[in-house]
Design a protein around this motif. Structure first.
Motif, PDB file in Angstrom:
ATOM      1  N   VAL A  77     -75.981 -16.130  55.660  1.00  0.00           N
ATOM      2  CA  VAL A  77     -75.845 -16.041  54.325  1.00  0.00           C
ATOM      3  C   VAL A  77     -75.040 -17.312  53.789  1.00  0.00           C
ATOM      4  CG1 VAL A  77     -75.001 -14.775  52.393  1.00  0.00           C
ATOM      5  CG2 VAL A  77     -75.897 -13.278  54.431  1.00  0.00           C
ATOM      6  N   LYS A  95     -74.567 -18.328  50.502  1.00  0.00           N
ATOM      7  CA  LYS A  95     -74.218 -18.435  49.202  1.00  0.00           C
ATOM      8  C   LYS A  95     -72.720 -19.013  48.870  1.00  0.00           C
ATOM      9  CE  LYS A  95     -72.301 -13.912  48.865  1.00  0.00           C
ATOM     10  NZ  LYS A  95     -72.965 -12.549  49.259  1.00  0.00           N
ATOM     11  N   ASN A 102     -78.258 -15.487  47.454  1.00  0.00           N
ATOM     12  CA  ASN A 102     -78.180 -14.603  46.460  1.00  0.00           C
ATOM     13  C   ASN A 102     -78.711 -14.991  44.862  1.00  0.00           C
ATOM     14  OD1 ASN A 102     -76.068 -13.968  48.418  1.00  0.00           O
ATOM     15  ND2 ASN A 102     -75.998 -12.100  47.324  1.00  0.00           N
ATOM     16  N   ILE A 150     -81.708 -12.384  48.829  1.00  0.00           N
ATOM     17  CA  ILE A 150     -80.909 -11.251  49.085  1.00  0.00           C
ATOM     18  C   ILE A 150     -80.164 -10.704  47.926  1.00  0.00           C
ATOM     19  CG2 ILE A 150     -80.649 -11.607  51.758  1.00  0.00           C
ATOM     20  CD1 ILE A 150     -77.796 -12.390  51.228  1.00  0.00           C
ATOM     21  N   MET A 204     -83.106  -2.532  53.386  1.00  0.00           N
ATOM     22  CA  MET A 204     -81.962  -3.201  53.356  1.00  0.00           C
ATOM     23  C   MET A 204     -80.962  -2.413  52.900  1.00  0.00           C
ATOM     24  SD  MET A 204     -79.751  -5.037  51.321  1.00  0.00           S
ATOM     25  CE  MET A 204     -80.081  -6.663  50.201  1.00  0.00           C
ATOM     26  N   ILE A 210     -76.413  -2.563  51.853  1.00  0.00           N
ATOM     27  CA  ILE A 210     -75.188  -3.038  51.722  1.00  0.00           C
ATOM     28  C   ILE A 210     -74.130  -1.906  51.976  1.00  0.00           C
ATOM     29  CG2 ILE A 210     -73.427  -4.247  50.551  1.00  0.00           C
ATOM     30  CD1 ILE A 210     -75.818  -5.627  48.878  1.00  0.00           C
ATOM     31  N   MET A 234     -73.032  -6.736  57.849  1.00  0.00           N
ATOM     32  CA  MET A 234     -72.394  -8.220  57.293  1.00  0.00           C
ATOM     33  C   MET A 234     -71.355  -8.288  58.065  1.00  0.00           C
ATOM     34  SD  MET A 234     -73.184  -7.046  53.210  1.00  0.00           S
ATOM     35  CE  MET A 234     -71.522  -8.015  52.702  1.00  0.00           C
ATOM     36  N   SER A 235     -70.504  -9.234  57.608  1.00  0.00           N
ATOM     37  CA  SER A 235     -69.460  -9.878  58.878  1.00  0.00           C
ATOM     38  C   SER A 235     -68.343  -8.745  59.139  1.00  0.00           C
ATOM     39  CB  SER A 235     -68.565 -10.888  58.135  1.00  0.00           C
ATOM     40  OG  SER A 235     -69.560 -12.193  57.972  1.00  0.00           O
ATOM     41  N   ARG A 261     -76.946  -9.704  58.068  1.00  0.00           N
ATOM     42  CA  ARG A 261     -76.782 -10.748  57.334  1.00  0.00           C
ATOM     43  C   ARG A 261     -75.308 -11.148  57.305  1.00  0.00           C
ATOM     44  NH1 ARG A 261     -78.440  -6.317  54.515  1.00  0.00           N
ATOM     45  NH2 ARG A 261     -76.500  -6.346  53.445  1.00  0.00           N
ATOM     46  N   LEU A 262     -75.059 -12.416  58.011  1.00  0.00           N
ATOM     47  CA  LEU A 262     -73.672 -12.755  58.250  1.00  0.00           C
ATOM     48  C   LEU A 262     -73.338 -13.993  57.364  1.00  0.00           C
ATOM     49  CD1 LEU A 262     -73.984 -12.107  62.149  1.00  0.00           C
ATOM     50  CD2 LEU A 262     -72.714 -10.682  60.436  1.00  0.00           C
ATOM     51  N   GLY A 263     -72.275 -14.180  56.536  1.00  0.00           N
ATOM     52  CA  GLY A 263     -71.967 -15.139  55.782  1.00  0.00           C
ATOM     53  C   GLY A 263     -70.451 -15.644  56.336  1.00  0.00           C
ATOM     54  N   THR A 264     -69.437 -14.745  56.047  1.00  0.00           N
ATOM     55  CA  THR A 264     -68.147 -15.438  56.351  1.00  0.00           C
ATOM     56  C   THR A 264     -67.988 -15.628  58.067  1.00  0.00           C
ATOM     57  OG1 THR A 264     -67.239 -13.259  55.862  1.00  0.00           O
ATOM     58  CG2 THR A 264     -66.758 -14.915  54.345  1.00  0.00           C
ATOM     59  N   ARG A 272     -65.670 -17.742  51.913  1.00  0.00           N
ATOM     60  CA  ARG A 272     -66.504 -18.667  50.751  1.00  0.00           C
ATOM     61  C   ARG A 272     -65.530 -19.345  49.678  1.00  0.00           C
ATOM     62  NH1 ARG A 272     -70.433 -14.563  52.134  1.00  0.00           N
ATOM     63  NH2 ARG A 272     -68.956 -13.139  51.018  1.00  0.00           N
ATOM     64  N   ARG A 291     -69.627 -12.654  40.842  1.00  0.00           N
ATOM     65  CA  ARG A 291     -70.235 -11.537  41.310  1.00  0.00           C
ATOM     66  C   ARG A 291     -69.550 -10.477  40.294  1.00  0.00           C
ATOM     67  NH1 ARG A 291     -71.087  -9.782  47.203  1.00  0.00           N
ATOM     68  NH2 ARG A 291     -72.171  -8.052  46.301  1.00  0.00           N
TER      69      ARG A 291
END
Ligand SMILES: *Cc1c(COP(=O)(O)O)cnc(C)c1O
Length: 229
Positions: free
Chosen positions: A38, A40, A61, A80, A161, A163, A196-197, A212-215, A221, A229
């Protein structure tokens, strides 16, 4: 700068190993779970580095942000974020798959855009399993939405999906994930995008096929997120 650049690849490779180890301990095959990085609020250079480290799928996003950032990159692009009907055309132009279809109106807009572009768009239906989450179809309305979206000619429902909730215990996370898993199983589809993370281990235990992995890959971020957001 050099250190910064190295860390994304290092994190991704280490994380992929952790995920595979967790899968093995669950008796699941590593190859069955995909990572969507992810991106973003991350710069294009970070996305390029992640791809060089082996990332094959990225999630964004916001349409506007994805426009310049993902252009020309050889990677599977997942949308997403919240689907605004007036952005449907651009979403279909820019992305390979949309994970966040949560109402018929959005599905219809994407279907029309896909038809106009002469393609079939793979989608996931987003289920709301968390009081801290604004979007997603309520679980009780999932079956009805699934039937309606399946009737649209230019969309192909590939899965579910969700969250997870924030600020809850591991047990509560597991409980809400079961709701998403139940929808997924009733759908008979192939993809469960859960985790997620902060909750990917619980997601794998619940049968997730996509994280779905961001951090966990890119680090924290930039603060922009708090504003948008
Ligand atoms: C931001 C975001 C993620 C990644 O969150 P992390 O906690 O940074 O891994 C995953 N899914 C969606 C829908 C997101 O908006």
């Amino acid at each position: 700068m050099m250190l910064e650049r190295g860390t994304i690849a290092d994190r991704y490779v280490a994380l992929r190993k952790e995920i595979d180890a967790a899968l093995r301990s669950l008796g699941r095959a590593p190859a069955t779970v995909h990572v969507v990085a992810v991106t973003k609020f991350q710069p294009r250079s970070a996305v390029v580095e992640a791809i060089a480290a082996g990332v094959q799928r990225v999630g964004e996003n916001y349409v506007k942000e994805a426009e310049g950032k993902l252009a020309g990159l050889a990677v599977r692009k997942h949308f997403i974020g919240h689907v605004q009907t007036n952005k449907a055309r651009r979403i279909v132009e820019l992305f390979d798959l949309v994970e966040s279809v949560d109402r018929l109106e959005a599905a219809r807009a994407l279907d029309r855009a896909a038809a106009a572009q002469g393609r079939t768009l793979p989608v996931l239906l987003q289920v709301n399993i968390s009081p801290t989450e604004r979007f997603g179809v309520p679980p009780a309305e999932f079956d009805a939405l699934l039937a309606q979206v399946r009737a649209l000619e230019h969309l192909r429902v590939e899965g579910v999906m969700a969250i997870g909730p924030v600020g809850v215990t591991q047990a509560q996370t597991m409980q809400t994930f079961e709701t998403a898993r139940a929808c997924f199983e009733r759908s008979g589809a192939a993809v469960l995008s859960l985790g997620m993370s902060g909750d990917w281990r619980e997601a794998l235990a619940a049968g997730s096929t996509e994280l779905r992995l961001g951090t966990a890959i890119f680090g924290p971020r930039p603060a922009k997120e708090a504003i948008r957001r």
